[in-house]
Design a protein around this motif. Sequence first.
Motif, PDB file in Angstrom:
ATOM      1  N   ILE A 127       0.831  -1.205   0.000  1.00  0.00           N
ATOM      2  CA  ILE A 127       0.000   0.000   0.000  1.00  0.00           C
ATOM      3  C   ILE A 127       0.874   1.268   0.000  1.00  0.00           C
ATOM      4  CG2 ILE A 127      -0.314   0.054   2.541  1.00  0.00           C
ATOM      5  CD1 ILE A 127      -3.184   0.993   1.957  1.00  0.00           C
ATOM      6  N   GLU A 128       2.021   1.189   0.702  1.00  0.00           N
ATOM      7  CA  GLU A 128       2.930   2.351   0.714  1.00  0.00           C
ATOM      8  C   GLU A 128       3.518   2.562  -0.674  1.00  0.00           C
ATOM      9  OE1 GLU A 128       5.591   2.462   4.378  1.00  0.00           O
ATOM     10  OE2 GLU A 128       4.954   0.366   4.301  1.00  0.00           O
ATOM     11  N   TYR A 129       3.864   1.433  -1.322  1.00  0.00           N
ATOM     12  CA  TYR A 129       4.427   1.516  -2.673  1.00  0.00           C
ATOM     13  C   TYR A 129       3.395   2.107  -3.642  1.00  0.00           C
ATOM     14  CZ  TYR A 129       5.679  -0.126  -7.339  1.00  0.00           C
ATOM     15  OH  TYR A 129       5.929  -0.202  -8.685  1.00  0.00           O
ATOM     16  N   GLU A 130       2.149   1.648  -3.502  1.00  0.00           N
ATOM     17  CA  GLU A 130       1.121   2.137  -4.432  1.00  0.00           C
ATOM     18  C   GLU A 130       0.894   3.636  -4.260  1.00  0.00           C
ATOM     19  OE1 GLU A 130      -1.993  -0.731  -3.819  1.00  0.00           O
ATOM     20  OE2 GLU A 130      -1.090  -2.089  -5.296  1.00  0.00           O
ATOM     21  N   ARG A 131       1.062   4.113  -3.018  1.00  0.00           N
ATOM     22  CA  ARG A 131       0.901   5.559  -2.799  1.00  0.00           C
ATOM     23  C   ARG A 131       2.099   6.337  -3.352  1.00  0.00           C
ATOM     24  NH1 ARG A 131      -0.725   4.696   3.171  1.00  0.00           N
ATOM     25  NH2 ARG A 131      -2.933   4.210   2.947  1.00  0.00           N
ATOM     26  N   ASN A 132       3.274   5.707  -3.303  1.00  0.00           N
ATOM     27  CA  ASN A 132       4.471   6.424  -3.748  1.00  0.00           C
ATOM     28  C   ASN A 132       5.500   5.439  -4.315  1.00  0.00           C
ATOM     29  OD1 ASN A 132       6.597   8.066  -4.193  1.00  0.00           O
ATOM     30  ND2 ASN A 132       7.021   8.531  -2.036  1.00  0.00           N
ATOM     31  N   PRO A 133       5.370   5.063  -5.595  1.00  0.00           N
ATOM     32  CA  PRO A 133       6.268   4.068  -6.187  1.00  0.00           C
ATOM     33  C   PRO A 133       7.741   4.464  -6.110  1.00  0.00           C
ATOM     34  CG  PRO A 133       4.382   4.435  -7.612  1.00  0.00           C
ATOM     35  CD  PRO A 133       4.295   5.469  -6.528  1.00  0.00           C
ATOM     36  N   ALA A 134       8.031   5.759  -5.958  1.00  0.00           N
ATOM     37  CA  ALA A 134       9.438   6.200  -5.913  1.00  0.00           C
ATOM     38  C   ALA A 134      10.172   5.631  -4.699  1.00  0.00           C
ATOM     39  CB  ALA A 134       9.492   7.730  -5.889  1.00  0.00           C
ATOM     40  N   LEU A 135       9.407   5.145  -3.686  1.00  0.00           N
ATOM     41  CA  LEU A 135      10.046   4.598  -2.486  1.00  0.00           C
ATOM     42  C   LEU A 135      11.000   3.442  -2.820  1.00  0.00           C
ATOM     43  CD1 LEU A 135       7.039   4.480   0.037  1.00  0.00           C
ATOM     44  CD2 LEU A 135       9.017   6.029   0.084  1.00  0.00           C
ATOM     45  N   LEU A 136      10.725   2.739  -3.923  1.00  0.00           N
ATOM     46  CA  LEU A 136      11.581   1.594  -4.254  1.00  0.00           C
ATOM     47  C   LEU A 136      12.778   1.979  -5.120  1.00  0.00           C
ATOM     48  CD1 LEU A 136       9.072  -1.382  -4.610  1.00  0.00           C
ATOM     49  CD2 LEU A 136      10.471  -0.694  -2.673  1.00  0.00           C
ATOM     50  N   ARG A 137      12.927   3.275  -5.407  1.00  0.00           N
ATOM     51  CA  ARG A 137      14.158   3.843  -5.970  1.00  0.00           C
ATOM     52  C   ARG A 137      14.490   3.363  -7.387  1.00  0.00           C
ATOM     53  NH1 ARG A 137      18.376   3.906  -0.986  1.00  0.00           N
ATOM     54  NH2 ARG A 137      18.583   1.720  -1.487  1.00  0.00           N
ATOM     55  N   TYR A 138      13.476   3.052  -8.172  1.00  0.00           N
ATOM     56  CA  TYR A 138      13.761   2.749  -9.581  1.00  0.00           C
ATOM     57  C   TYR A 138      13.883   4.053 -10.362  1.00  0.00           C
ATOM     58  CZ  TYR A 138      12.963  -2.187  -8.777  1.00  0.00           C
ATOM     59  OH  TYR A 138      13.077  -3.472  -8.320  1.00  0.00           O
ATOM     60  N   GLN A 139      14.843   4.091 -11.291  1.00  0.00           N
ATOM     61  CA  GLN A 139      15.067   5.300 -12.098  1.00  0.00           C
ATOM     62  C   GLN A 139      14.135   5.259 -13.309  1.00  0.00           C
ATOM     63  OE1 GLN A 139      17.473   7.750 -11.306  1.00  0.00           O
ATOM     64  NE2 GLN A 139      17.439   6.593  -9.391  1.00  0.00           N
TER      65      GLN A 139
END
Length: 490
Positions: A127-139
């Motif tokens: 759910i955190e990822y869906e709110r902010n996919p940038a959290l997983l640091r993909y360029q």
Amino acid sequence: MSLAAAYQLPPQQMIDMIHNGLPAAKQPHRILIVGAGMSGLVAASLLRSAGHEVEIIEANSRAGGRVFTIRTPFSNGLFYNAGAYRIPDVHYLTMAYVKKYNLPLDKLRQSDPLDLLYVNGQKIRRIEYERNPALLRYQVAPHEEGLTASTLYQLALQPIVDYFHQDPTQHWPHIVSSYDSLSLDNYLRQCPSAFGVPLSAGAIEMINVLLDNEGMKEYSLLEFLMSALTYNQPGVTFYELVGGMDLLPDAFLPQLSDVIHYNNKVTKVIQHADQVTLSARQTRTNQVSTFSADYCIITLPFSVLRQVELLPFTSFSLPKRQAIRELRYMSGTKVAIEFKHRFWIEQDLNDRLTVSDLPLRMTYYPDHVPVSTGSGIILASYTLGNDTTSWDGLNNEERVRSALQHLAVLHGEQVYTHFVKGTSFSWNHNPYSCGAFSYLIPNQAGELYPHLCTQEGKVFFAGEHTTFTHGWVQGAIESGIRAAYEVNLK
Ligand SMILES: Cc1cc2nc3c(=O)[nH]c(=O)nc-3n(C[C@H](O)[C@H](O)[C@H](O)COP(=O)(O)OP(=O)(O)OC[C@H]3O[C@@H](n4cnc5c(N)ncnc54)[C@H](O)[C@@H]3O)c2cc1C
């Protein structure tokens, strides 16, 4: 709509056959069926009910083939399904047999907001990822920012999916011929997504890791399209069989157990003018037996059939021989571990999963048996394709030790305290399948697919690999019905 219409009976006709059987045999035949997996069991039960004399030759000491539920060495009724484990409701043939045998179903969650993601050193909930996919640091590219792996994947396939839905029957053959030469990886890198340009390298990596495609990205795009157009759609519900997936093949045994010759490994198939003869080696005594009949249905995966002599040479066509030699298989490996305390419940992971870029890849925390029984089991690792390589070279003890070490990264040192026992299963190392399931590589749909299911003299072919529904019980059932139907017409 069938995606393999040219080689398939109409869906309603197949469902009717499951419930009402084949028309009674005009002329009863003696029929040998090689393999007691789902396709062999289906073909045998239909043909026997229609009045034919059927015998099944099976190399293993059990029926079910790649439907295999492992209960040993676990305690408290714990188990894991080493092969097939889930049934999407759109698999109408599998569901028809579940209904016919009155087997108990439970809903199986595929994805949940509280699933754990452990990627690029970050541990977060879905759910955190869906709110902010940038959290997983993909360029990712600027226009891809804020979009999840699932959305980007959908956007990548969207042009083809839209084209398909305009006219499924007419357009599917065009899709097959236009995209047969591409792997998933080639397609994502080269072909415009719904943005009008291909996805960025960062977006592609994010899709591959989070959707668990990284180990199999070199396989045909068509395999992934099949998933996207059938079960991988919103609204599809997945089920599991309560008590283990082997309830399904076991349901056929009351009708068939007296005609199954277990521990008989077929090594030769010989076609004569008026009959077929099989040579089989008793796996325990090495004694060779022969079986003869009017017709034979071979359900062996082609990865296994390669080792069987097909005689005389000219009685099997060159395209069939090429298909047997070349059809590509996917590897699949699972590691399951029993713990005396279900620590994952405290971490809100019961009946959920973890997706990671650790060698574990997919970890499932099933709730098959009530918590009151104490210990619990988790499927510590489920890998496919290239991801199995680092597991398959290890022995069972090393796999379990390695899985524990990676689980400790996710759940802390408590995994060592609560550890009871573990086991693993590599389908590449399984002599009865030599792989998990068939999966086309580029160009095989055009070059091999038309020859997979064709009859060769008195020999018919079934098995999931002879359909376009690879890696599913649905494909195995479909092929068993088709082969039984063909033989019954003789
Ligand atoms: C890891 C994994 C996960 C899967 N997940 C799912 C899922 O979630 N849902 C789903 O629907 N499907 C799933 N599948 C696919 C499903 O299990 C298969 O498609 C199906 O069981 C194949 O049935 P079959 O009859 O074609 O082949 P098999 O089950 O392989 O049957 C062939 C039979 O032939 C026997 N045999 C082999 N060699 C010889 C020989 N020389 N002589 C005599 N007998 C021989 C074998 O022992 C076997 O019993 C999965 C498979 C795997 C491996």
